[in-house]
Design a protein around this motif. Sequence first.
Motif, mmCIF file in Angstrom:
data_model
loop_
_atom_site.group_PDB
_atom_site.id
_atom_site.type_symbol
_atom_site.label_atom_id
_atom_site.label_comp_id
_atom_site.label_asym_id
_atom_site.label_seq_id
_atom_site.Cartn_x
_atom_site.Cartn_y
_atom_site.Cartn_z
ATOM 1 N N SER A 176 1.089 -1.238 0.023
ATOM 2 C CA SER A 176 -0.046 0.039 -0.046
ATOM 3 C C SER A 176 0.908 1.389 0.071
ATOM 4 N N SER B 163 -3.531 4.678 -1.651
ATOM 5 C CA SER B 163 -4.218 5.396 -0.584
ATOM 6 C C SER B 163 -4.848 6.831 -1.355
ATOM 7 N N HIS C 206 -8.240 8.558 -1.067
ATOM 8 C CA HIS C 206 -8.980 9.256 0.018
ATOM 9 C C HIS C 206 -9.421 10.658 -0.217
ATOM 10 N N ASN D 77 -10.323 5.657 11.394
ATOM 11 C CA ASN D 77 -10.454 5.360 12.703
ATOM 12 C C ASN D 77 -9.814 6.631 13.301
HETATM 13 N N1 SAH Z 1 1.975 4.332 3.666
HETATM 14 C C1 SAH Z 1 1.067 3.603 3.208
HETATM 15 C C2 SAH Z 1 0.983 2.236 4.181
HETATM 16 C C3 SAH Z 1 0.819 2.459 5.460
HETATM 17 S S1 SAH Z 1 -0.951 3.222 5.875
HETATM 18 C C4 SAH Z 1 -0.139 4.096 2.449
HETATM 19 O O1 SAH Z 1 -0.393 5.339 2.637
HETATM 20 O O2 SAH Z 1 -0.729 3.442 1.854
HETATM 21 C C5 SAH Z 1 -2.092 1.898 5.446
HETATM 22 C C6 SAH Z 1 -3.560 2.550 5.136
HETATM 23 O O3 SAH Z 1 -4.262 3.004 6.401
HETATM 24 C C7 SAH Z 1 -3.634 3.748 4.169
HETATM 25 O O4 SAH Z 1 -4.649 3.710 3.213
HETATM 26 C C8 SAH Z 1 -3.882 4.755 5.170
HETATM 27 O O5 SAH Z 1 -4.320 6.128 4.559
HETATM 28 C C9 SAH Z 1 -4.691 4.173 6.176
HETATM 29 N N2 SAH Z 1 -4.918 4.949 7.525
HETATM 30 C C10 SAH Z 1 -3.847 5.548 8.248
HETATM 31 N N3 SAH Z 1 -4.471 5.919 9.303
HETATM 32 C C11 SAH Z 1 -5.745 5.819 9.265
HETATM 33 C C12 SAH Z 1 -6.842 5.887 10.353
HETATM 34 N N4 SAH Z 1 -6.740 6.611 11.423
HETATM 35 N N5 SAH Z 1 -7.997 5.604 9.835
HETATM 36 C C13 SAH Z 1 -8.125 5.063 8.541
HETATM 37 N N6 SAH Z 1 -7.384 4.415 7.696
HETATM 38 C C14 SAH Z 1 -5.963 5.018 8.113
#
Ligand code: SAH
Length: 349
Positions: A197, A220, A222, A296
């Motif tokens: 990811s 990701s 978003h 979250n």
């Molecule tokens: N750096 C990479 C992988 C780590 S984060 C990335 O950005 O994809 C893994 C996933 O969890 C990512 O989609 C990130 O945006 C999400 N994520 C991080 N914190 C979160 C939260 N508080 N609530 C929901 N998703 C979260």
Amino acid sequence: MKGYKGRMVDIKSLTLEELKKEMERIGEKPFRAKQLYQWMHQKLARGFDEMTNLPAAMRDRCAALYEYTAVKQVRMQESAIDGTKKFLFELRDGSLVESVWMKYKHGNSVCISSQVGCRMGCAFCASTLDGLERSLLPSEMLDQIYAITLLTGERVSNVVVMGTGEPLDNFENLLKFLELLTDENGLHISQRNVTVSTCGLVPRMRELADNKLQITLALSLHATTDEKRRKLMPIANKYSIAELMEACAYYFEKTGRRITFEYALVGGVNDTKEDARELTELIRSLNCHVNLIPVNPIKERSFVQSEGEAIAAFKNKLEKNGINVTIRREMGRDIDGACGQLRRRQKAL
Ligand code: SAH
């Protein structure tokens, strides 16, 4: 960057070929390489002393010559709802990383960290609050999976690189890790069962595509406009959504693998029907899948989860538009809050 990289050869990060050369260099017989490799990557030995079919003198020599990484369990939380286990591991230099074990019908999945901390700065994420301490070695990424296999006594079939850190910000080590993880002389996890990811480092996404691995790339996303995405993710100042979409199309073209888009639903920020419509426009020409994640909430920030109704409506809208979509099951929601919080809590003690 702190850490111990460079002090001694990190033996668990060597491919079998490299290990053969290394044995040659130190004057050991070539067949020892395969024995060592199997001890490390199949029998998951925790040190040279466990490698009972190697001569004692050779084991001592290896212990003097090589760094043998290992992780130590500091904490473990188990969900009473679904059996998810969240592990906090300590690395050899005292750094802490989180890994998660999830049980699904199709097998056991482990979510690993790729860095200690993170420098990407996403606004909703707990892992980035203290910045990046260092990147993990290939061996340290493997160690999380090996330790969990030993601790649970169960085989791991799927690996997701979705824990703390930006895997494409630790690119060389990630590639080496993937090679070792999927190697037939090691755990031999199928590339198709591995997901990486990223927050969207465009040049690295393209480089990964050029490697033509059969792993799944998750982006990701978003948000559907650059303006909105910049409010959530600083990386959006560097790469536009248009560039991201081109990189995703390129990934599919090179690998034939469907892209996963992760979309964290944040109440009042990116969860309207209009957002769902814009999302459809963006991705409809791509062979892809959308994973909706109810955000979250972390106590350091004011983001809130979307209402249940808004989540359902968002999903429906995408489905009506012909987009393949799932809502990420909130595994282990009773054991803690967001990713990175277990580590933060421990550090604050
Ligand atoms: N750096 C990479 C992988 C780590 S984060 C990335 O950005 O994809 C893994 C996933 O969890 C990512 O989609 C990130 O945006 C999400 N994520 C991080 N914190 C979160 C939260 N508080 N609530 C929901 N998703 C979260």
